[in-house]
Design a protein around this motif. Structure first.
Motif, PDB file in Angstrom:
ATOM      1  N   ASP A 148      -3.626   3.408   4.889  1.00 12.37           N
ATOM      2  CA  ASP A 148      -4.439   2.281   5.346  1.00 12.37           C
ATOM      3  C   ASP A 148      -4.118   1.037   4.524  1.00 12.37           C
ATOM      4  OD1 ASP A 148      -6.362   0.748   6.586  1.00 12.37           O
ATOM      5  OD2 ASP A 148      -8.062   1.663   5.540  1.00 12.37           O
ATOM      6  N   ASN A 149      -3.962  -0.109   5.183  1.00 14.89           N
ATOM      7  CA  ASN A 149      -3.706  -1.350   4.448  1.00 14.89           C
ATOM      8  C   ASN A 149      -4.913  -2.280   4.407  1.00 14.89           C
ATOM      9  OD1 ASN A 149      -3.814  -2.382   7.024  1.00 14.89           O
ATOM     10  ND2 ASN A 149      -1.739  -3.216   7.035  1.00 14.89           N
ATOM     11  N   ASP A 150      -6.043  -1.853   4.966  1.00 14.85           N
ATOM     12  CA  ASP A 150      -7.254  -2.672   4.943  1.00 14.85           C
ATOM     13  C   ASP A 150      -8.030  -2.355   3.674  1.00 14.85           C
ATOM     14  OD1 ASP A 150      -9.548  -4.100   5.302  1.00 14.85           O
ATOM     15  OD2 ASP A 150     -10.082  -3.210   7.237  1.00 14.85           O
ATOM     16  N   TYR A 151      -7.777  -3.136   2.634  1.00 16.46           N
ATOM     17  CA  TYR A 151      -8.363  -2.843   1.324  1.00 16.46           C
ATOM     18  C   TYR A 151      -9.869  -3.077   1.282  1.00 16.46           C
ATOM     19  CZ  TYR A 151      -6.919  -7.764   1.212  1.00 16.46           C
ATOM     20  OH  TYR A 151      -6.686  -9.081   1.534  1.00 16.46           O
ATOM     21  N   ARG A 177      -3.536  -4.668  -1.804  1.00 21.27           N
ATOM     22  CA  ARG A 177      -2.875  -3.561  -1.100  1.00 21.27           C
ATOM     23  C   ARG A 177      -2.295  -2.562  -2.089  1.00 21.27           C
ATOM     24  NH1 ARG A 177      -1.299  -7.899   2.508  1.00 21.27           N
ATOM     25  NH2 ARG A 177       0.685  -8.145   1.400  1.00 21.27           N
ATOM     26  N   TYR A 178      -1.701  -3.068  -3.166  1.00 19.05           N
ATOM     27  CA  TYR A 178      -1.190  -2.177  -4.203  1.00 19.05           C
ATOM     28  C   TYR A 178      -2.299  -1.241  -4.700  1.00 19.05           C
ATOM     29  CZ  TYR A 178       3.472  -4.086  -5.561  1.00 19.05           C
ATOM     30  OH  TYR A 178       4.803  -4.438  -5.630  1.00 19.05           O
ATOM     31  N   GLY A 179      -3.434  -1.837  -5.076  1.00 19.83           N
ATOM     32  CA  GLY A 179      -4.516  -1.059  -5.661  1.00 19.83           C
ATOM     33  C   GLY A 179      -5.100  -0.049  -4.702  1.00 19.83           C
ATOM     34  N   TYR A 180      -5.300  -0.468  -3.447  1.00 23.52           N
ATOM     35  CA  TYR A 180      -5.876   0.434  -2.454  1.00 23.52           C
ATOM     36  C   TYR A 180      -4.923   1.583  -2.164  1.00 23.52           C
ATOM     37  CZ  TYR A 180      -8.169   1.909   1.905  1.00 23.52           C
ATOM     38  OH  TYR A 180      -8.800   2.630   2.893  1.00 23.52           O
ATOM     39  N   GLY A 181      -3.633   1.295  -2.082  1.00 28.63           N
ATOM     40  CA  GLY A 181      -2.651   2.352  -1.882  1.00 28.63           C
ATOM     41  C   GLY A 181      -2.629   3.322  -3.047  1.00 28.63           C
ATOM     42  N   GLU A 187       0.823  -1.205   0.000  1.00 34.07           N
ATOM     43  CA  GLU A 187       0.000   0.000   0.000  1.00 34.07           C
ATOM     44  C   GLU A 187       0.864   1.263   0.000  1.00 34.07           C
ATOM     45  OE1 GLU A 187       0.765  -1.016   4.304  1.00 34.07           O
ATOM     46  OE2 GLU A 187       0.213  -2.146   2.503  1.00 34.07           O
ATOM     47  N   GLN A 188       2.095   1.167   0.537  1.00 40.29           N
ATOM     48  CA  GLN A 188       2.964   2.337   0.591  1.00 40.29           C
ATOM     49  C   GLN A 188       3.500   2.718  -0.784  1.00 40.29           C
ATOM     50  OE1 GLN A 188       5.898   1.311   3.580  1.00 40.29           O
ATOM     51  NE2 GLN A 188       4.560   1.936   5.268  1.00 40.29           N
ATOM     52  N   CYS A 189       4.016   1.748  -1.536  1.00 39.64           N
ATOM     53  CA  CYS A 189       4.531   2.104  -2.869  1.00 39.64           C
ATOM     54  C   CYS A 189       3.379   2.332  -3.847  1.00 39.64           C
ATOM     55  CB  CYS A 189       5.513   1.064  -3.395  1.00 39.64           C
ATOM     56  SG  CYS A 189       4.952  -0.637  -3.377  1.00 39.64           S
ATOM     57  N   GLY A 190       2.233   1.681  -3.629  1.00 44.87           N
ATOM     58  CA  GLY A 190       1.062   1.977  -4.436  1.00 44.87           C
ATOM     59  C   GLY A 190       0.623   3.418  -4.239  1.00 44.87           C
TER      60      GLY A 190
END
Length: 385
Positions: A367-370, A205-209, A172-175
């Motif tokens: 947030d990491n809760d997609y 997580r990628y997408g949500y970030g 989620e951070q790099c996203g």
């Protein structure tokens, strides 16, 4: 941080001497040369005794996918080469249709061929890893994009198998950084095409970030952003005519940039981008060398994490990571955007580094809760399929 540890372990394991043997440092000829370019290490080797001590079992897709499998195997190759260890990769039978039994068979083949430690890529490996770890208790397993694996499936509080080390990332951070970057660059019509059919936690997580980062930049710029968001045609992470057609349709109707989040799916999306004069965000590794359509990549330290975990094993410290969750992010320098190939013109490397430090310092919360994925005041999500 991870890379520094890996280099230190490589030097120790290669036999670098610290004792005073009466020679000047300049006279010593046995200082090893550390290989840092995985392309300098062949994908296949032949060991003198027919045994291969370090093994890699691929996820679905091709070994040379220029993404998840390749990035992980690069780390395996580098660690093995720098420490004079034999190594071999194994691809489960039946390709994208591989079953748990196919994956277990690949792990068993690795053990039968002398593997002491087996690196496995992808969350789909869980069931096969459980079988292999319980049967081959003297072998250590590294579960990249993984988590602790209980002795019994679907049993709450089942003890975690101690010979499996689950290594995950804070995608989620790099996203977030990628989403922020493209909106700062001036793009307001985005796309996200993810692999795993929406069941892969890493892709989620990628997408949500990505959405959160786009939202943050849109707020700063007082812009409205639209994002087409889809898991269609990505269940097996493969390139396909159907995926390319979908991506081309997005570009034709106004989408400017698509985050290609799923291994070999990149080939279809970058082909569509090239044909329609669109742009692409790469994933896992710096994919700018694969297509001129790539404007940045949301990267995670696949190679570094594999080397780090193998270093733990050969240092006799596997117990510190076996059976527990390890999640690597900005604070471990394990996620980010590529600066060596930076092509953005409206957001600088210096500004990126400031934001990355703010993430490390907790000034930016991601947030990491997609399951919380939703449209916002500044971002409209168009969920496709």
């Amino acid at each position: 941080m991870i890379l520094a540890l890996v280099m230190a372990l490589a030097l120790v394991a290669c036999g670098n001497k610290n004792t005073d043997d009466g020679k000047k440092d300049d006279d010593k000829k046995d200082t090893p040369t550390v290989i840092t370019n995985p392309d300098e290490v062949q994908d296949e080797m032949t060991s003198s005794d027919g045994k291969y001590e370090v093994a890699f079992v691929t996820d679905v897709g091709q070994l040379k996918d220029k993404s998840f499998n390749q990035g992980t195997y690069d780390g395996v190759k580098l660690y093995a080469a720098n420490n004079n260890l034999s190594y071999k990769y194994y691809q489960p039978a039946n390709g994208s249709e591989a079953t748990d039994d196919d994956r277990f068979a690949a792990m068993k083949a690795a053990v039968d061929n002398g593997a002491k430690v087996v690196v496995c890529a992808g969350y789909l490996q869980e069931a096969a890893l459980r079988m292999a770890a319980k049967q081959f208790t003297d072998v250590s397993f590294v579960f990249i994009d993984g988590y602790p694996v209980g002795e019994e499936a679907n049993v709450k509080d089942s003890p975690a198998l101690k010979n499996i080390a689950g290594i995950a990332f804070k995608e989620e951070q790099c996203g977030y950084l990628a989403g922020y970057a493209v909106v700062k660059e001036g793009y307001t019509k985005l796309g996200f095409s993810g692999g795993g059919g929406g069941t892969n936690p890493a892709c989620c997580r990628y997408g949500y970030g990505f959405v959160q980062g786009a939202d943050a930049a849109a707020k700063e710029l007082n812009e409205k952003v639209e994002i087409n968001y889809s898991w269609q045609y990505g269940a097996n992470y493969n390139a396909s005519p159907e995926l390319q057609t979908m991506a081309a349709g997005w570009y034709q109707t106004g989408t400017e940039v698509i985050f290609a989040c799923g291994g070999s799916m990149f080939a279809s999306i970058s082909a569509a981008a090239a044909a329609e004069e669109g742009k692409v965000v790469g994933v896992d590794v710096d994919q700018s060398g694969e297509s001129t359509t790539v404007i940045t990549s949301a990267m995670k330290g696949l190679a570094d994490s594999a080397q780090w975990a193998l270093g733990k094993f050969y240092a006799g410290e596997f117990a510190s990571i076996g059976g527990v969750q390890t999640s690597l992010g900005a604070n471990e320098n394990a996620v980010g955007l590529p600066t060596a190939t930076w092509s953005l013109t409206k957001w600088s490397v210096d500004s990126y580094k400031v934001m990355l430090q703010d993430i490390k310092d907790g000034k930016i919360a991601i947030d990491n809760d997609y399951n919380n994925l939703a449209s916002t005041e500044n971002v409209t999500l168009n969920i496709v399929g």
